[in-house]
Design an enzyme around this catalytic site. Structure first.
Site, PDB file in Angstrom:
ATOM      1  CD  GLU A  96     -25.091   7.051 -73.003  1.00 27.05           C
ATOM      2  OE1 GLU A  96     -25.551   6.298 -73.882  1.00 27.05           O
ATOM      3  OE2 GLU A  96     -24.314   7.977 -73.222  1.00 27.05           O
ATOM      4  CB  CYS A 125     -34.030   2.126 -72.832  1.00 23.90           C
ATOM      5  SG  CYS A 125     -32.704   0.911 -72.879  1.00 23.90           S
ATOM      6  CB  CYS A 132     -21.661  -4.036 -69.749  1.00 28.82           C
ATOM      7  SG  CYS A 132     -22.362  -5.707 -69.700  1.00 28.82           S
ATOM      8  CB  CYS A 136     -21.619  -8.592 -76.375  1.00 24.51           C
ATOM      9  SG  CYS A 136     -22.536  -9.441 -75.086  1.00 24.51           S
ATOM     10  CB  CYS A 139     -22.322  -4.428 -77.071  1.00 24.73           C
ATOM     11  SG  CYS A 139     -23.038  -3.294 -75.858  1.00 24.73           S
ATOM     12  N   GLY A 183     -25.186  -2.178 -69.082  1.00 23.16           N
ATOM     13  CA  GLY A 183     -25.023  -3.145 -68.011  1.00 23.16           C
ATOM     14  C   GLY A 183     -25.831  -4.407 -68.185  1.00 23.16           C
ATOM     15  CD  GLU A 184     -26.945  -9.573 -67.947  1.00 20.90           C
ATOM     16  OE1 GLU A 184     -26.951  -9.542 -69.189  1.00 20.90           O
ATOM     17  OE2 GLU A 184     -27.959  -9.902 -67.282  1.00 20.90           O
ATOM     18  CB  SER A 213     -32.716  -7.492 -72.271  1.00 24.66           C
ATOM     19  OG  SER A 213     -31.852  -8.201 -73.140  1.00 24.66           O
ATOM     20  CG  LEU A 237     -30.510 -17.083 -79.485  1.00 28.43           C
ATOM     21  CD1 LEU A 237     -30.116 -18.098 -78.431  1.00 28.43           C
ATOM     22  CD2 LEU A 237     -31.729 -17.581 -80.280  1.00 28.43           C
ATOM     23  CG  ASN A 238     -27.378 -11.370 -79.666  1.00 30.65           C
ATOM     24  OD1 ASN A 238     -28.436 -10.989 -80.155  1.00 30.65           O
ATOM     25  ND2 ASN A 238     -26.801 -10.752 -78.658  1.00 30.65           N
ATOM     26  CG  ASN A 312     -28.272  -0.031 -84.030  1.00 31.78           C
ATOM     27  OD1 ASN A 312     -28.845   0.327 -85.048  1.00 31.78           O
ATOM     28  ND2 ASN A 312     -28.920  -0.468 -82.969  1.00 31.78           N
ATOM     29  CB  CYS A 355     -29.815  -1.964 -79.507  1.00 32.79           C
ATOM     30  SG  CYS A 355     -31.566  -2.031 -79.274  1.00 32.79           S
TER      31      CYS A 355
HETATM   32  N1  SAH Z   1     -26.952  -6.487 -71.150  1.00 30.16           N
HETATM   33  C1  SAH Z   1     -28.279  -6.928 -71.438  1.00 30.16           C
HETATM   34  C2  SAH Z   1     -29.200  -5.770 -71.519  1.00 30.16           C
HETATM   35  C3  SAH Z   1     -28.857  -4.776 -72.600  1.00 30.16           C
HETATM   36  S1  SAH Z   1     -29.977  -5.008 -73.864  1.00 30.16           S
HETATM   37  C4  SAH Z   1     -28.290  -7.733 -72.717  1.00 30.16           C
HETATM   38  O1  SAH Z   1     -27.318  -7.696 -73.432  1.00 30.16           O
HETATM   39  O2  SAH Z   1     -29.258  -8.423 -72.958  1.00 30.16           O
HETATM   40  C5  SAH Z   1     -29.132  -4.487 -75.230  1.00 30.16           C
HETATM   41  C6  SAH Z   1     -29.583  -5.267 -76.447  1.00 30.16           C
HETATM   42  O3  SAH Z   1     -28.945  -4.675 -77.574  1.00 30.16           O
HETATM   43  C7  SAH Z   1     -29.128  -6.740 -76.400  1.00 30.16           C
HETATM   44  O4  SAH Z   1     -30.127  -7.571 -76.916  1.00 30.16           O
HETATM   45  C8  SAH Z   1     -27.924  -6.737 -77.315  1.00 30.16           C
HETATM   46  O5  SAH Z   1     -27.742  -7.990 -77.903  1.00 30.16           O
HETATM   47  C9  SAH Z   1     -28.260  -5.654 -78.306  1.00 30.16           C
HETATM   48  N2  SAH Z   1     -27.091  -5.011 -78.909  1.00 30.16           N
HETATM   49  C10 SAH Z   1     -25.893  -4.824 -78.364  1.00 30.16           C
HETATM   50  N3  SAH Z   1     -25.075  -4.190 -79.230  1.00 30.16           N
HETATM   51  C11 SAH Z   1     -25.787  -3.963 -80.355  1.00 30.16           C
HETATM   52  C12 SAH Z   1     -25.514  -3.330 -81.603  1.00 30.16           C
HETATM   53  N4  SAH Z   1     -24.324  -2.804 -81.870  1.00 30.16           N
HETATM   54  N5  SAH Z   1     -26.505  -3.254 -82.520  1.00 30.16           N
HETATM   55  C13 SAH Z   1     -27.724  -3.762 -82.250  1.00 30.16           C
HETATM   56  N6  SAH Z   1     -28.050  -4.361 -81.094  1.00 30.16           N
HETATM   57  C14 SAH Z   1     -27.097  -4.467 -80.142  1.00 30.16           C
HETATM   58 FE1  SF4 Z   2     -23.265  -5.957 -71.798  1.00 32.35          FE
HETATM   59 FE2  SF4 Z   2     -25.587  -6.360 -73.033  1.00 32.35          FE
HETATM   60 FE3  SF4 Z   2     -23.630  -4.909 -74.216  1.00 32.35          FE
HETATM   61 FE4  SF4 Z   2     -23.370  -7.562 -73.941  1.00 32.35          FE
HETATM   62  S1  SF4 Z   2     -24.914  -6.483 -75.171  1.00 32.35           S
HETATM   63  S2  SF4 Z   2     -21.802  -6.022 -73.489  1.00 32.35           S
HETATM   64  S3  SF4 Z   2     -24.353  -7.913 -71.967  1.00 32.35           S
HETATM   65  S4  SF4 Z   2     -24.747  -4.384 -72.367  1.00 32.35           S
END
Ligand code: SAH
Ligand code: SF4
Length: 363
Positions: A96, A125, A132, A136, A139, A183-184, A213, A237-238, A312, A355
């Site tokens: 995507e 984006c 991935c 997390c 996600c 993906g990362e 990111s 960071l989260n 989200n 996101c």
């Molecule tokens: N994999 C990398 C790049 C993806 S960026 C990374 O995680 O940094 C995606 C961003 O969306 C990250 O900052 C992640 O923490 C955030 N994210 C993931 N799931 C989410 C959700 N359900 N709601 C809001 N943000 C989310």
């Molecule tokens: Fe992968 Fe980023 Fe989603 Fe974490 S937030 S699972 S690193 S895409």
């Protein structure tokens, strides 16, 4: 590298094209013509390069070389102007890519569909892997696992497919790229960095208009800092302590907050550059005033800003979205401590483009 990717010219850099031209007994400027057609001109199909001799085109095709762009399989239009593209690679895998126009076009706010021409800035984006592996817990991409890495050509190809679909003229319109899709990126580092160089040297994006990111792949943060040409850095960071972070981001067990924050402190920032820290707020899990104070401690001494994202939601996600009031309190605490903090408004939530929502939803 799988064979089908070798046959595509998209993703090859100038030097590689030069080797091909030489092998065919062609002068050096043919490599330049190929490069210009591939990247600044964003052409598909060798036959659209009319300056290239017919015989050379035929010889290239004979070898299986072509200029193929990833195919836009489907697109979904949000009421806020965001478009989510499902993009198919040569082997049929899809990823995507999200188009987010800003300005009049992107913020109608009244539920009407945004027009195509009335944006003055946009962000693309981009995905770096199919799925991935980082897992997390908040996600949706994580549920897919990782299927494979994308090649540099497939990463650049997403950008080109979207630019061409939107008829973007990069000399007149301002577009940013964020590597924040599926993906990362730092687990596909060489291909990601090659794509960056092709976007800068070829397609025409200044490095200052790109941000990558990472979830915190610490050794690659160090490598990235040493790159002569690189996007800006964002770190997901989260969480404000190891206990919470390991629970919601298992990668923290490998590289914990101490290692991550050390990498951030060591990161060689340019003039006026800041590291962005992203922080997904999960109701009661990481969004209290005490958590905010821990974040302030963690970030002490780092030139940075914080992007706050209220979760989200999605099917199978076990966390709740905090109220706007809780988000505001968290933000105010950071701002009062001198840390620039912003609440990122969700884009394209109605079409699963926001996101953490990228999981190849097809309806
Ligand atoms: N994999 C990398 C790049 C993806 S960026 C990374 O995680 O940094 C995606 C961003 O969306 C990250 O900052 C992640 O923490 C955030 N994210 C993931 N799931 C989410 C959700 N359900 N709601 C809001 N943000 C989310
Ligand atoms: Fe992968 Fe980023 Fe989603 Fe974490 S937030 S699972 S690193 S895409």
């Amino acid at each position: 590298m799988p064979e089908l990717l070798q046959e595509g010219l998209l993703g090859l850099d100038y030097q590689e094209l030069s080797v091909i031209a030489q092998k065919h007994g062609q002068p050096e400027y043919r490599a330049r013509q190929l490069f210009d057609a591939l990247y600044p001109q964003r052409l598909a199909g060798l036959d659209s390069i009319s300056t290239l001799p017919k015989e050379f085109r035929a010889a290239l095709k004979e070898e299986g070389f072509e200029i193929r762009h990833p195919r836009i399989e489907k697109s979904f239009q949000s009421v806020d102007g965001t478009v989510r593209y499902l993009i198919a690679m040569a082997d049929g895998e899809t990823v995507e890519t999200v188009w987010m126009p800003e300005g009049d076009g992107g913020e109608t706010g009244d539920g009407t569909e945004a027009g195509d021409s009335d944006w003055h800035r946009a962000t693309i984006c981009v995905s770096s892997q199919v799925g991935c592996a980082v897992n997390c817990q908040f996600c949706l991409t994580a549920f897919m696992g990782v299927k494979r890495n994308l090649s540099a050509g497939e990463i650049v190809g997403q950008v080109i497919a979207v630019l061409n679909d939107r008829h973007v003229d990069l000399e007149r319109q301002r577009v940013n790229i964020v590597f924040m899709g599926m993906g990362e990126p730092f687990l596909n580092y060489p291909q990601f960095m090659k794509a960056v160089r092709l976007l800068v040297d070829g397609v025409g994006f200044p490095e200052s208009r790109m941000t990558v990111s990472t979830s915190g792949i610490v050794p690659r943060i160090h490598d990235f800092g040493a790159e002569p040409v690189r996007p800006k850095l964002a770190i997901s960071l989260n969480a404000s302590n190891d206990e919470v972070r390991s629970r919601i981001m298992p990668i923290n067990k490998k590289w914990n907050l101490e290692m991550l924050m050390q990498a951030a402190r060591d990161f060689p920032l340019r003039n006026r550059e800041r590291i962005t820290f992203e922080y997904v707020l999960l109701d009661t899990v990481n969004d209290s005033a005490a958590h905010a104070r821990e974040v302030i401690e963690l970030l002490r001494g780092i030139r940075c800003k914080v992007n706050l994202i209220a979760l989200n939601p999605g099917p199978g996600i076990q966390f709740g979205t905090p109220t706007e009031q809780r988000v505001q309190i968290f933000k105010d605490l950071l701002v009062k401590a001198g840390i620039p903090a912003f609440v990122r408004r969700p884009r394209g939530r109605d079409i699963y483009a926001a996101c953490g929502q990228l999981k190849r939803t097809v309806a």
